[in-house]
Motif scaffolding. Structure first.
Motif, PDB file in Angstrom:
ATOM      1  N   ILE A  53      -1.292 -21.190  12.783  1.00 10.45           N
ATOM      2  CA  ILE A  53      -0.081 -21.520  11.736  1.00 10.45           C
ATOM      3  C   ILE A  53      -0.136 -21.662  10.325  1.00 10.45           C
ATOM      4  O   ILE A  53       0.065 -20.988   9.684  1.00 10.45           O
ATOM      5  N   ILE A  54      -1.145 -21.970  10.001  1.00 15.39           N
ATOM      6  CA  ILE A  54      -1.819 -21.744   7.860  1.00 15.39           C
ATOM      7  C   ILE A  54      -1.821 -20.726   7.531  1.00 15.39           C
ATOM      8  O   ILE A  54      -1.909 -20.456   7.459  1.00 15.39           O
ATOM      9  N   PHE A  55      -2.567 -20.216   9.104  1.00 14.07           N
ATOM     10  CA  PHE A  55      -2.927 -18.873   8.625  1.00 14.07           C
ATOM     11  C   PHE A  55      -1.160 -17.379   8.212  1.00 14.07           C
ATOM     12  O   PHE A  55      -1.712 -16.895   7.539  1.00 14.07           O
ATOM     13  N   LEU A  56      -0.574 -18.085   8.954  1.00 12.77           N
ATOM     14  CA  LEU A  56       0.507 -17.280   9.755  1.00 12.77           C
ATOM     15  C   LEU A  56       1.711 -17.893   7.854  1.00 12.77           C
ATOM     16  O   LEU A  56       2.292 -16.683   7.611  1.00 12.77           O
ATOM     17  N   ALA A  57       0.860 -19.030   7.456  1.00 14.33           N
ATOM     18  CA  ALA A  57       1.927 -19.752   6.487  1.00 14.33           C
ATOM     19  C   ALA A  57       1.592 -18.746   5.340  1.00 14.33           C
ATOM     20  O   ALA A  57       2.380 -18.606   4.204  1.00 14.33           O
ATOM     21  N   ALA A  58      -0.172 -18.458   5.129  1.00 15.02           N
ATOM     22  CA  ALA A  58      -1.520 -17.556   4.538  1.00 15.02           C
ATOM     23  C   ALA A  58       0.016 -15.936   4.329  1.00 15.02           C
ATOM     24  O   ALA A  58       0.091 -15.563   2.943  1.00 15.02           O
ATOM     25  N   LEU A  59      -0.002 -15.519   5.555  1.00 13.60           N
ATOM     26  CA  LEU A  59       0.111 -14.479   5.543  1.00 13.60           C
ATOM     27  C   LEU A  59       1.456 -13.844   4.714  1.00 13.60           C
ATOM     28  O   LEU A  59       2.065 -13.089   4.014  1.00 13.60           O
ATOM     29  N   SER A  60       2.145 -15.062   5.159  1.00  8.28           N
ATOM     30  CA  SER A  60       3.905 -14.879   4.237  1.00  8.28           C
ATOM     31  C   SER A  60       3.960 -15.023   2.767  1.00  8.28           C
ATOM     32  O   SER A  60       4.553 -14.557   2.757  1.00  8.28           O
ATOM     33  N   THR A  61       2.387 -15.088   2.388  1.00 11.29           N
ATOM     34  CA  THR A  61       2.686 -15.203   0.931  1.00 11.29           C
ATOM     35  C   THR A  61       2.129 -14.339   0.348  1.00 11.29           C
ATOM     36  O   THR A  61       2.107 -13.707  -1.033  1.00 11.29           O
ATOM     37  N   VAL A  62       1.872 -13.099   0.553  1.00 15.36           N
ATOM     38  CA  VAL A  62       1.270 -11.886   0.724  1.00 15.36           C
ATOM     39  C   VAL A  62       2.248 -10.849  -0.245  1.00 15.36           C
ATOM     40  O   VAL A  62       3.535 -10.787   0.582  1.00 15.36           O
ATOM     41  N   ASP A  63       2.287  -9.882  -1.099  1.00 12.85           N
ATOM     42  CA  ASP A  63       2.789  -9.229  -1.640  1.00 12.85           C
ATOM     43  C   ASP A  63       3.180  -8.131  -0.588  1.00 12.85           C
ATOM     44  O   ASP A  63       2.485  -7.640  -0.776  1.00 12.85           O
ATOM     45  N   GLN A  64       4.926  -8.057  -0.896  1.00 14.12           N
ATOM     46  CA  GLN A  64       5.076  -7.212   0.423  1.00 14.12           C
ATOM     47  C   GLN A  64       4.991  -5.588  -0.483  1.00 14.12           C
ATOM     48  O   GLN A  64       4.730  -4.680   0.094  1.00 14.12           O
ATOM     49  N   ASP A  65       5.092  -5.703  -1.889  1.00 18.27           N
ATOM     50  CA  ASP A  65       4.431  -4.365  -2.691  1.00 18.27           C
ATOM     51  C   ASP A  65       4.126  -4.167  -2.818  1.00 18.27           C
ATOM     52  O   ASP A  65       3.452  -2.356  -2.173  1.00 18.27           O
ATOM     53  N   GLN A  66       2.739  -4.670  -2.045  1.00 14.45           N
ATOM     54  CA  GLN A  66       1.510  -4.445  -2.252  1.00 14.45           C
ATOM     55  C   GLN A  66       1.809  -3.277  -0.715  1.00 14.45           C
ATOM     56  O   GLN A  66       0.965  -2.052  -0.646  1.00 14.45           O
ATOM     57  N   TYR A  67       2.222  -3.472   0.076  1.00  9.23           N
ATOM     58  CA  TYR A  67       2.210  -2.695   1.385  1.00  9.23           C
ATOM     59  C   TYR A  67       3.077  -1.680   1.203  1.00  9.23           C
ATOM     60  O   TYR A  67       2.809  -0.370   1.818  1.00  9.23           O
ATOM     61  N   GLU A  68       4.187  -1.626   0.801  1.00  9.17           N
ATOM     62  CA  GLU A  68       4.579  -0.020   0.185  1.00  9.17           C
ATOM     63  C   GLU A  68       3.966   0.831  -0.234  1.00  9.17           C
ATOM     64  O   GLU A  68       4.143   1.996   0.399  1.00  9.17           O
ATOM     65  N   ALA A  69       3.196  -0.083  -1.313  1.00 11.96           N
ATOM     66  CA  ALA A  69       2.629   1.249  -2.179  1.00 11.96           C
ATOM     67  C   ALA A  69       1.677   1.288  -1.829  1.00 11.96           C
ATOM     68  O   ALA A  69       1.260   2.771  -1.356  1.00 11.96           O
ATOM     69  N   ALA A  70       0.246   0.531  -0.289  1.00 10.81           N
ATOM     70  CA  ALA A  70      -0.282   1.099   0.066  1.00 10.81           C
ATOM     71  C   ALA A  70       0.565   2.743   1.136  1.00 10.81           C
ATOM     72  O   ALA A  70      -0.550   3.809   1.789  1.00 10.81           O
ATOM     73  N   ILE A  71       1.040   2.526   1.861  1.00  9.80           N
ATOM     74  CA  ILE A  71       2.067   2.805   2.922  1.00  9.80           C
ATOM     75  C   ILE A  71       2.573   4.813   2.124  1.00  9.80           C
ATOM     76  O   ILE A  71       1.522   5.712   2.547  1.00  9.80           O
ATOM     77  N   ILE A  72       2.507   4.535   0.640  1.00  6.85           N
ATOM     78  CA  ILE A  72       2.753   5.664  -0.165  1.00  6.85           C
ATOM     79  C   ILE A  72       1.755   6.485  -0.828  1.00  6.85           C
ATOM     80  O   ILE A  72       1.745   7.305  -0.248  1.00  6.85           O
ATOM     81  N   ASP A  73       0.654   5.646  -0.557  1.00  5.49           N
ATOM     82  CA  ASP A  73      -0.224   6.772  -0.737  1.00  5.49           C
ATOM     83  C   ASP A  73      -1.317   6.958   0.512  1.00  5.49           C
ATOM     84  O   ASP A  73      -2.593   7.793   0.776  1.00  5.49           O
ATOM     85  N   GLY A  74      -0.677   6.527   1.479  1.00  4.71           N
ATOM     86  CA  GLY A  74      -1.192   7.402   2.935  1.00  4.71           C
ATOM     87  C   GLY A  74      -2.312   6.500   3.276  1.00  4.71           C
ATOM     88  O   GLY A  74      -2.763   6.420   4.987  1.00  4.71           O
ATOM     89  N   ALA A  75      -2.562   4.755   3.292  1.00  2.00           N
ATOM     90  CA  ALA A  75      -3.127   4.138   4.413  1.00  2.00           C
ATOM     91  C   ALA A  75      -2.654   3.105   5.644  1.00  2.00           C
ATOM     92  O   ALA A  75      -1.605   3.149   5.501  1.00  2.00           O
ATOM     93  N   GLY A  76      -3.502   4.082   6.086  1.00  2.00           N
ATOM     94  CA  GLY A  76      -2.918   3.034   7.369  1.00  2.00           C
ATOM     95  C   GLY A  76      -2.938   2.168   7.683  1.00  2.00           C
ATOM     96  O   GLY A  76      -3.127   0.728   6.905  1.00  2.00           O
ATOM     97  N   ARG A  77      -2.782   1.483   9.135  1.00  2.00           N
ATOM     98  CA  ARG A  77      -1.761   0.372   9.458  1.00  2.00           C
ATOM     99  C   ARG A  77      -3.754  -1.045   9.345  1.00  2.00           C
ATOM    100  O   ARG A  77      -4.011  -1.899   8.337  1.00  2.00           O
ATOM    101  N   PHE A  78      -4.338  -0.217   9.612  1.00  2.00           N
ATOM    102  CA  PHE A  78      -5.379  -0.639   8.956  1.00  2.00           C
ATOM    103  C   PHE A  78      -6.126  -1.285   8.096  1.00  2.00           C
ATOM    104  O   PHE A  78      -7.077  -1.898   7.880  1.00  2.00           O
ATOM    105  N   ARG A  79      -6.712   0.158   7.158  1.00  2.19           N
ATOM    106  CA  ARG A  79      -6.265  -0.261   6.150  1.00  2.19           C
ATOM    107  C   ARG A  79      -5.556  -1.047   5.248  1.00  2.19           C
ATOM    108  O   ARG A  79      -6.070  -1.769   4.393  1.00  2.19           O
TER     109      ARG A  79
END
Length: 343
Positions: free
Chosen positions: A221-247
């Motif tokens: 529960i605590i870690f899921l709450a912390a995960l919800s605060t991670v900036d989603q723009d970083q994931y979008e930028a990483a996907i554009i740069d070709g980063a896979g799910r593990f990276r």
């Protein structure tokens, strides 16, 4: 002369404001009064602060009462660890013996065995159960189907609400000799007769498995709450740069919840000597007692069944002091590595 009179009249109107009454200042207001300012309230007074946040203090009241009654008030009884406590004489009437009980405990032949069993169980829980909580939270965070995610979360939360008595009963039913389904499966797979419930070599793995099944889902529960605060723009930028799910998990998700992981790790290390009484006590028997005895069960057997109240209190106080030292030490170590600690 008429021009001079008109000039003086214009100057007077400009200085006092058009249409201002005699005796008023600029904009027609009385001099010495500042417009639009509420009366000043002293900020340093607790009564004013309490009146403004009274409902928040009311919500805080049950927690304060709980800690005052069940955490701080019992500290008065800790003094019997330094006394030869006699119930008929009371706490104040009992004789002081200093650190005699601590010396007896450290010189007791059972101390190395108790310390070893406690540390081994705590280390297994810390090295196995704690990372699994983070891994499960990461896996749940990657599930995009909302119905599936909520269903899995509910299923992994349910065991936390079962008492250790029910968990122990389920373990006895599953691993019972000759009739337990898991006993028959394991023995049929390995081709040997293994007594999992009574064997000393199986006690620690069984305790860790019970802890994982019961508490891993609730710990997410605590870690899921912390995960919800991670900036989603970083994931979008990483996907554009070709980063896979593990990276993306390794370079974005884990750094995003690093502070939460460190805080939870500090708290877990501080609880290393608190292996839990109920679970260990229910799974202990005469055959596995050599590896099952820990500080929590030792305090029960010595303090409750044998009436050594002062001695058992000294053992409990030793655990508490070690826990405080571990918390402060781990927090200091985290600060030295430029990480956010607990305080």
């Amino acid at each position: 002369m008429s021009q001079l009179t008109d000039a003086l009249t214009s100057k007077t109107a400009t200085g006092n404001g058009a249409g201002a009454e005699p005796g008023t200042g600029k904009h027609g207001r009385s001099p010495g009064k500042k417009p639009g300012k509420a009366p000043k309230i002293p900020q340093g007074r607790f009564s004013v602060h309490f009146a403004h946040y009274k409902w928040l203090y009311l919500l805080l009241l049950p927690g304060v009462i709980y800690f005052a009654v069940f955490r701080y008030a019992p500290m008065y009884g800790v003094s019997i660890a330094f006394k030869d406590y006699v119930p008929f004489l009371g706490v104040n009437g009992s004789q002081w013996v200093g650190f005699q009980h601590f010396e007896d405990f450290f010189s007791n032949p059972d101390f190395p065995r108790l310390l070893g069993n406690t540390l081994i169980l705590a280390a297994l829980s810390l090295l196995v159960a704690f990372p699994l909580t983070i891994i499960l939270a990461l896996l749940l965070n990657e599930v995009r189907l909302s119905i599936l995610k909520r269903t899995v979360q509910t299923l992994v939360y349910i065991p936390h609400f079962l008492s250790w008595t029910i968990v122990a009963s389920l373990s006895f039913l599953l691993f019972a000799l000759d009739i337990g389904p898991l006993f028959q499966f394991i023995n049929g797979l390995l081709g040997t007769h293994i007594d999992i419930l009574s064997g000393p070599n199986w006690f620690r793995p069984l305790i860790v498995l019970q802890d994982i099944w019961k508490n891993t889902g609730w710990g997410t529960i605590i870690f899921l709450a912390a995960l919800s605060t991670v900036d989603q723009d970083q994931y979008e930028a990483a996907i554009i740069d070709g980063a896979g799910r593990f990276r993306r998990v390794w370079h974005i998700t884990l750094p995003g919840i690093r502070s939460t992981i460190i805080v939870m790790l500090i708290l877990a290390i501080g609880q290393m000597l608190n292996t839990g009484f109920e679970q260990i006590y229910l799974m202990t028997n005469a055959l596995n007692r050599s590896v099952a005895d820990v500080f929590d069960t030792y305090v029960y057997f010595v303090g409750i069944t044998q009436g050594a109240y002062s001695y058992s209190t000294a053992v409990g106080l030793f655990k508490s002091v070690v826990g405080i030292v571990l918390i402060f030490g781990t927090n200091w170590l985290a600060k030295r590595f430029n990480q956010s600690g607990l305080f």
